[in-house]
Design an enzyme around this catalytic site. Structure first.
Site, mmCIF file in Angstrom:
data_model
loop_
_atom_site.group_PDB
_atom_site.id
_atom_site.type_symbol
_atom_site.label_atom_id
_atom_site.label_comp_id
_atom_site.label_asym_id
_atom_site.label_seq_id
_atom_site.Cartn_x
_atom_site.Cartn_y
_atom_site.Cartn_z
ATOM 1 N N HIS A 45 0.830 -1.222 0.000
ATOM 2 C CA HIS A 45 0.000 0.000 0.000
ATOM 3 C C HIS A 45 0.864 1.272 0.000
ATOM 4 O O HIS A 45 0.413 2.312 0.451
ATOM 5 C CB HIS A 45 -0.945 0.045 1.211
ATOM 6 C CG HIS A 45 -1.702 -1.218 1.442
ATOM 7 N ND1 HIS A 45 -2.919 -1.481 0.866
ATOM 8 C CD2 HIS A 45 -1.404 -2.333 2.177
ATOM 9 C CE1 HIS A 45 -3.349 -2.681 1.243
ATOM 10 N NE2 HIS A 45 -2.448 -3.221 2.046
ATOM 11 N N SER A 53 13.932 20.117 -18.321
ATOM 12 C CA SER A 53 12.744 20.891 -18.668
ATOM 13 C C SER A 53 13.177 21.997 -19.616
ATOM 14 O O SER A 53 14.304 22.479 -19.543
ATOM 15 C CB SER A 53 12.141 21.497 -17.406
ATOM 16 O OG SER A 53 11.362 22.633 -17.722
#
Lengths: 501, 501, 501, 501
Positions: B162, B283
């Site tokens: 989880h 970027s």
């Protein structure tokens, strides 16, 4: 019969009970009906091993096993309602046992185990069961195809491409095509079965346990061929389920094509096939109807199984390694797909056994077409020395001329063909009149074929024999797998009875 | 270099040329780039057999083979532009040969063959090639996982469920989990390969031919293990392609989970893993960025392959048996999915080799959690005689108390645990201080484990050895398949050179 | 309470009863639970119209309506078990009425109607109901996002791209992004609702009826906006269901991304968000666990809904126009997907309301990154006249230098930047120290932004107001749709009571 | 013509160039062909705004715009090869401009922009273009259906359910059914168009910019209806693309059913429809073939579009909010699906215009069935006072008797019906001989219908008129959208020419 306790068995750290909406959203209890018995049996095997390893006392094991056996009995008689505030069947059963035996004894049930490896176990047990059933159903269908192929004997049918008449051949050849496809489906089911049939138990939460668990012993008790080696792999991977779903989807796609053929052949315009009344449905308002609904449903269910496979793949894609709750959602998806596949395979076996093929109609339709044009072209290669492309040009023009003058091939004469050869190819044609007659008469054109695996009567007979042999091998392998399971089950019961007596 | 002819080679019956829009819609010429060489080689094998069987004269075969070899040479050098008004590569090549040799000789190329069995052949040849490449790439990735597992040695990591800390263990165990999964992926690729590697040629349009074709000889020349028995099955079935797509999709789902882990571990918050600069992207506007884009793309490509599998299944569902033009649309779907799978497997192998794991960071994060709580509970079973459920309750309350007072497990003292035992369970706890210290100190808790396949150092070493053995077996089987192909190719070239010299 | 009759009501032409396996395979009775009440109400409206049009006598209508009302009462109390040998709910109900009233009166129930238009009606009634519920749940979630955005005020968070820190901004901006997305989801649900809400009844089997049915009257009684004009379209088309499924799938994909964010933010490594105990789940064996299972399940359910959409599209693809039994299989697929979507939207609304964001943690993590690099580059454009690309090069090198020397942006000095400018760009940098300080200090960098819709405090406030307005409009439109339905229902009941009194 | 630079423009922080394999894996350059012109035009609009806002000097803007115009010119003439070591078209174009103008001027091109908002812009521009084309193609197809419905006049056809004859009616009714479905498809395309047509530019990386960008101005220049408010939403959301894909998939499923009908009707067994030679394909080996391949391909392409929708949904599911590189993979998936949908819609319009329906054959087949049985049953209600269920029982038995004695309905006599009524219902039947004759004679049975929207001649005429009106409205709305775009484009060019003159 159900535990009185209101759930929350595991919330030792978490302060409050689970929110009601959240519980409803989270709980897989209703779906877990599927694995109720599996979960109990898996738990029994685990408890036997715990006692054998001295991890829990034998007398505690005995008490727990008695309660589990009681539960199993009720489950098998469908007297155990999976209800209450539980997240799943695992919590339900443990709560039940603890209620009966108290936390000091009952609380030992889950020793060395997590729901993570437990649910992986249950999923493998249930997949294994379904795969065996599909395997059997597919063999039954394969057998039905083979029997029907024998039964229809030398019935002629058009083989279609693009739903247009292609070549004249034998209906048995069509049935055998699907038989051989089905053999490959069975192989896929079988390979998958062996990858499913290994035990994840003992992986605990994800990294294994500090308790001296004997993983191989549990695997043996439950009829597994071995264990999933790596504990992370054991709780995190579901490739076995994705493989089962894929094999099911491919099988269903195969069946949907048989269904499509039979739907079209059942139309009044084709009129090749008729299902008996007891396999067709009426209209609520049109008194004249006889609808092949089971075939349409099967076709739709193929779409459903494709969607369920997509669902399962999409669920698994890009989630972190380890047990994620996402995996829970895959359970009913898997079961639903395997059920539909099993039931569809069975109903199609029934339909194939029962369907009546209209021998004369199929022959008449075949005789009305220009389908032997290809054999005519091939004969022009053989007897007249044309190249295939010349022969194709010539026969194409010949068919066009016949079509435009409203004539069928059987009404054609060799003279016209000769005239065309001269005007189109500038060649004088030498072609034996007897061969021409044989080809245009349709009956027998199929048996002019020579190639292995072709739609020729003697070849069809050979394929039938080959098919029978292959079917026997396949059946033997299924029987072996089933025997292994029943042997294990017997030993398991012996171990169990040692504790209970 | 392309044929001058404007297509329409096969329109002997159909009056007009094909409508331009229809041609653009129908033509698979651009996609067929993929099978240009396959198609030529398949044609060569067919022509050799035709001459050997005396169906066409040897001197005609020789002429045709010379032209085909010329074409093949250009195709291999990418000098053959697939352009013009052709429906597909088959028409393109035949037109070319006829242009060169005239219809009387060139027109023999297609004798005893249809595009229906020809395209099935090409699809099997190309699938086979891709499967071999994926098989290799998967072995390369498996090897990279194994090497990395060796390289990271005893590096500690949290195992997550989880995405929450579950148990402390070894990074190598994580890598081995994916290694073992990959072995099953390889098995699936391998099974599929053998179902792909049989020859459909000789099935002709659908029912076989009246010419004395030798199907087994063509199969031998092309390196196939055998033939597809039934002619209808040979042209109509695509289960082999669906199986290849399924195996690819399952593999990609597996890889996408590794990618997801590495993306999360590359976040600055986790900081467990770092790809080298040459595998990351910047970027265009944010100067500080270092993005693990290849992993994100891989994750997305898993989605794409799932979609392509869905497309292929949906295309095949419910279409009539026989060759339908629908099958054409499945070709680029298959190739695209197999390419993406191959490339993704390769790039991940590169990433696994290059990724740097932050040993100290992983250890620190592990040490900061309550993850050893499970081992503490198990020790309470062993040393204090609690049932698992009692131990779970006790430790849960213990963790809760620590958490609320802002303490980590490593700062806990046994006294508090004893006090809690009394207040919660009403029991006086007997628990060895040394064991308590060992567990809460984190380092070493993993090695307390005993179970087979667990995340324990000695077990990881054993798994490494086992993994190495399995990898060797897998590699041997790939090499055998490749050797069979190269042997066949050599014999094929001998046969070819007999004709050409 | 169920009909005694054993089914087969419509088999007037078909000789034998339906085969048992075939019935089990065919029957949709269990799934039809969903539309039991819809089917009864649709039937009541039809019967009222039949009597109003004089097609059946008023006294017969009265008798039939009494029985239907009795059934409806029981259905609403879940006292009506859908069991027995019936193909579907339609046959079940008609059988019941005929049993009660005899064939002369009860046999009039189905006048001018076919199961084909009847099931299309039921599907539209049930879809309409689910769409309203999803519409409401989505508004509830949109509201929760807006409230939470207000509640978190000026809490700072990193905006991520590639799961790497991108720019520093406001958490409220993140919540508003999903709010605005959700508005578009609501628009899609709403458009779909209006395409669903037209009546197919009166199309009969496929071509309409020779009886003077008043289609508009039935539509009015049942709250429809109009009728499906063309009878073939009415029974054959399911685009409305495919559209509902698509809208649901797109919504679920949106929700799954929120879930993913919260799962990652709930990890101990991020630590940005915490769900309360009552929305999290424990482990059965790891006492320290607190798992965000509802979010993982939601993510998986998105996968399921995608799969169900695929299933439905695949079922419908390439089947003949008209009613085909394939359509039956689409019913549970649709209902299941819409249920999951409704429940997931609701549970996420609850989670959003309850989730606690860790303000300080989010700020600290933001302050530790190089995220303001982009604003530094933009300021170099403004204050130093660099081009963007020069600024990007310079700041990139600057960040690299800081990173390699283990410094954060907040510890940087302007001097280093100036030195770099000279060595890289060969330029003497003029840059105000105060601006430099402001940017590298992180707090406040977000408010340097000027663009509309950006993550700047005042813009976020404006977006909040705009959002509130849009939400009110959306809510008004839902209320109008619901009011139309309740008005129709009231009139329907008046018409009904005229007959019954 | 391409930039000389070797890429790596943005790697200011990242030390080395990108690994070659990684570049090949990452680069979308080849796919970006699709948006080359869009990207240039979007960049031009951005640069105009930057100058208007005083963010960059006018003379720099002029220089940049000149280079961009040059690029645009070449791109429109397909003279710009997208090659080189670039990750995408954005880097390619910026590199080009910088090479031409130097970094001080050319480096300003990207000011206030990120690839994240830029690619969202390009995706919206290209989606918008495709949606307009599909919208037009769908109108063209709708018109073709309407024209054909007028052309076939009162041609009779069987309406089928379950591919079995259901009711006799008009072919025009069938064509109108698809016309009305298509109107809904057009509505979905239109709604989607408006959600697509808003500008994301100005969102920059994710949080907006500190530069005084005018987002509305850029939107106006590019013909958008407005802007995406929230910057995170602008770069992160792709629901508009998923919606376009859904609308396309639903449309394709609709078209695939028309294709299926026509394929079946083109079979020699049905013989209802024939495509002209120039829309059909031959066989390479069977000279007699005339295959409706475009329809089969269309059916398959529906499967492909379903798969591509699945791919896109699966890619988006569960990825973090923000720009993730996963989004790149969605671009070709979207374009490919929209292309296939556009081309399929166009080719089907062509096929519908060209298909020839065989009037006599359709009538003869209709006359040979028991299809009027339903109207006979309805007449028994009207004239003989039977309940529907009694009438159904009676007529069902009547049809069965006829079928077993090999009689058609048209050969039946009223006497037999009366006898059956007595034996089955125990009732003396009163039924007018004239009505009986009319019904069993088949011709005219359709016009006995009375209900709105039924397959009755006068109703069909009414539907035709209604259809024409709706078509005009739909066309007007398309024209308006196109006019808005061309107006914007004109203004854009004016603004551009101001800079360039």
């Amino acid at each position: 019969m159900k535990p009185q306790r209101k759930g929350g068995l595991y919330r030792s750290r978490l302060g409050k009970g689970l929110d009601e909406d959240a519980l409803r959203y989270l709980s897989s209890l209703r779906d877990d009906e599927e694995i109720l018995v599996d979960d109990i049996e898996g738990t029994e095997a685990h408890v036997i091993m715990l006692a054998e390893q001295g991890i829990i006392p034998e007398q505690d094991a005995e008490k727990i096993l008695r309660v589990l056996e009681e539960l199993r009995g009720k489950a098998l008689k469908a007297e155990l309602a999976l209800e209450g505030e539980f997240e799943d069947v695992h919590e339900f059963i443990e709560s039940f046992v603890i209620e009966k035996l108290g936390i000091e004894v009952g609380g030992k049930l889950h020793t060395g185990r997590s729901r993570n490896d437990q649910v992986a176990l249950d999923l493998r047990l249930s997949s294994r069961r379904y795969l065996i059933e599909i395997w059997r159903a597919a063999i039954e269908l394969a057998e039905a195809l083979l029997s029907k192929a024998r039964e229809v004997g030398d019935a002629i049918i058009l083989h279609y491409t693009h739903l247009q008449p292609a070549q004249i051949g034998y209906l048995a050849q069509y049935l055998l095509a699907h038989f051989f496809h089905l053999l490959r489906d069975i192989e896929r089911i079988e390979s998958c079965y062996h990858r499913v049939n290994v035990s994840p138990l003992g992986a605990c939460a994800i990294a294994g346990s500090t308790l001296p668990l004997n993983r191989r012993r549990v695997a043996e008790l439950l009829g597994f061929d071995g264990i999933v080696e790596n504990s992370v792999d054991a709780v995190s991977s579901r490739d076995f389920a994705l493989e089962a779903l894929s094999a099911a989807a491919i099988l269903m796609v195969n069946l949907s094509r048989i269904a499509e053929d039979l739907i079209i052949w059942s139309s009044s315009e084709f009129g090749y096939a008729e299902l008996p009344d007891d396999l067709t449905s009426p209209s609520s308002v049109m008194p004249h109807k006889k609808n092949p609904c089971i075939l349409e449903l099967l076709r739709a269910k193929a779409g459903k199984v494709i969607g369920l496979l997509t669902a399962a793949l999409t669920m698994m894609k890009g989630i972190p390694t380890g047990y994620d709750r996402d995996l829970q959602e895959g359970k009913p998806v898997l079961w639903n797909a395997l059920q539909e596949t099993r039931d569809s395979t069975r109903i199609l076996a029934k339909a194939i056994k029962a369907v009546e093929f209209k021998r004369d109609r199929m022959f008449d339709k075949a005789a009305e077409t220009y389908a032997p044009a290809i054999e005519l072209a091939e004969s022009l290669i053989k007897y007249s020395g044309l190249s295939l492309r010349e022969a194709h040009m010539l026969v194409g023009a010949f068919v066009k001329e016949l079509h435009e003058s409203g004539k069928l091939l059987k009404d054609a004469d060799l003279g016209s063909l000769e005239r065309l050869a001269e005007s189109i190819l500038g060649k004088e044609l030498k072609f034996p009149e007897t061969v021409f007659k044989k080809i245009i008469e349709a009956r027998g054109v199929a048996d002019l074929r020579t190639t292995e695996g072709s739609s020729k009567y003697s070849e069809v007979q050979r394929q039938l024999e080959l098919g029978q042999e292959r079917l026997e091998e396949v059946r033997r392998r299924l029987e072996k797998a089933m025997k292994n399971l029943s042997n294990s089950r017997r030993k398991f019961e012996e171990s169990l009875s040692k504790f209970l007596s």
